[in-house]
Design a protein around this motif. Sequence first.
Motif, PDB file in Angstrom:
ATOM      1  N   SER A   1       0.839  -1.183   0.000  1.00 32.91           N
ATOM      2  CA  SER A   1       0.000   0.000   0.000  1.00 32.91           C
ATOM      3  C   SER A   1       0.883   1.244   0.000  1.00 32.91           C
ATOM      4  O   SER A   1       1.859   1.333   0.756  1.00 32.91           O
ATOM      5  CB  SER A   1      -0.891  -0.009   1.248  1.00 32.91           C
TER       6      SER A   1
ATOM      7  N   VAL B   1      -7.243  -2.525  -0.849  1.00 32.04           N
ATOM      8  CA  VAL B   1      -8.551  -3.081  -1.199  1.00 32.04           C
ATOM      9  C   VAL B   1      -8.408  -4.537  -1.636  1.00 32.04           C
ATOM     10  O   VAL B   1      -7.334  -4.985  -2.056  1.00 32.04           O
ATOM     11  CB  VAL B   1      -9.229  -2.265  -2.322  1.00 32.04           C
ATOM     12  N   GLY B   2      -9.497  -5.275  -1.545  1.00 27.05           N
ATOM     13  CA  GLY B   2      -9.513  -6.620  -2.083  1.00 27.05           C
ATOM     14  C   GLY B   2      -9.438  -6.584  -3.602  1.00 27.05           C
ATOM     15  O   GLY B   2      -9.971  -5.675  -4.254  1.00 27.05           O
TER      16      GLY B   2
ATOM     17  N   ARG C   1      -7.755 -11.015  -0.744  1.00 25.09           N
ATOM     18  CA  ARG C   1      -8.750 -10.426   0.136  1.00 25.09           C
ATOM     19  C   ARG C   1      -8.272  -9.031   0.566  1.00 25.09           C
ATOM     20  O   ARG C   1      -7.072  -8.737   0.553  1.00 25.09           O
ATOM     21  CB  ARG C   1      -8.951 -11.288   1.381  1.00 25.09           C
ATOM     22  N   GLU C   2      -9.206  -8.198   0.970  1.00 25.03           N
ATOM     23  CA  GLU C   2      -8.858  -6.893   1.535  1.00 25.03           C
ATOM     24  C   GLU C   2      -8.022  -7.083   2.797  1.00 25.03           C
ATOM     25  O   GLU C   2      -8.185  -8.064   3.529  1.00 25.03           O
ATOM     26  CB  GLU C   2     -10.143  -6.128   1.858  1.00 25.03           C
TER      27      GLU C   2
END
Length: 390
Positions: free
Chosen positions: A197, A209-210, A358-359
């Motif tokens: 990120s 985010v996912g 996944r997130e």
Amino acid sequence: MNSALQTSPQDHAPEMGELAPYHSSPALIQATLTQQGVALTWQEGHQTTLPLRWLRDHCACPACRHPQTRERLYLPLEPITEPPSVALLEGHLHLTWQDGHVSAFHSGWLYQRRPEAALASAVPKVAPWEDDFAPERIRHSDFLTPEGEKAWLTAMLRDGLALITDGPLVEEEVSRLAERIGPLRATNFGARFDVRSKPNPNNAAYTAVGLPLHIDLPNWRQPPDIQLLYCLQNGASGGESLFADGARVVEALRQQDPAALAILSETPIDFRFQDETHDISMRAPVVTLDSAGNLVEMRLNNWIRDALHLPVEQMDAWYSAYALLWKLFHSEAHQLEFTLLPGQMVAFDNRRVLHGRREFDPNSGARHLQGTYLDRDMLASRLRVLARNV
């Protein structure tokens, strides 16, 4: 010009390296000129007929093949109107052509290349995932041995997904592992990229985010073949890795709705990536099949799918087919999920196996993966080289 006996493929021709050593093959016991060429019979009873032009084309003497590179120098432009004289010397074929040129062929070399023989290959066929599929896992220390690397490459090319475990937590290890196999495939994200990120991202992978299942870079004329992701940190909650086999899902779609598969494989659509410095676009179907109906590549990536440019009367059918494919990929029956741990590297066929995650919560811990791409040709080449000696 006299010629030495047909030389060993293991010694000179990399493209022939996956053949078994031919010195153990049976000897020739008969060679006869016919209207079709030279009829050959081996000791064990196998027979074949090889055209004269084929035999002249495959002469391996220094005048017809470069003595160091073994690349072909002779060009078979003209038909052969006068047959050669034929002789068997110690069970091997010798041909003396009308211009005095002599071609000599080892009986085993001819035996392995007779048209009736299936060419053995070190590269495995694609195997769609079964219900109980689990990816091959090879320890980092084992991968660094010829046997371990061969096992990993075999699984990777067969299954489209394989892992390396228990690796060191050091920067650039993904590049070092990849470069054992071949040069890194650079894209607009560089030859090696960091997945974490970050502020002002130009790709959803650089957020928390996912990520739904997708392939990378369908907007390229040839998307990268193999992606490698090496985990250095994964202390954040969430972020589980997701994978699904395109070969398996395409077959499920074929069984459920063959008309939908036809639409997705016959209808090109647009993919496009744009940022401040790049604008890369490509028009191609979501699914590409070969003439036998087998999967060649997927181009499923919803967030860089461009505006749909289709005739109005085709749009509803396309959207319905796309929705069905999406639901199949994201069903539990076809998804594989696991957490990538620090020191593990996952590799997958980017044009076959869709990936996602996944997130995750970036405030719960650090998450850092390093990635790169390789051409599939390099994996197949490396496996053939290893198969000669392992």
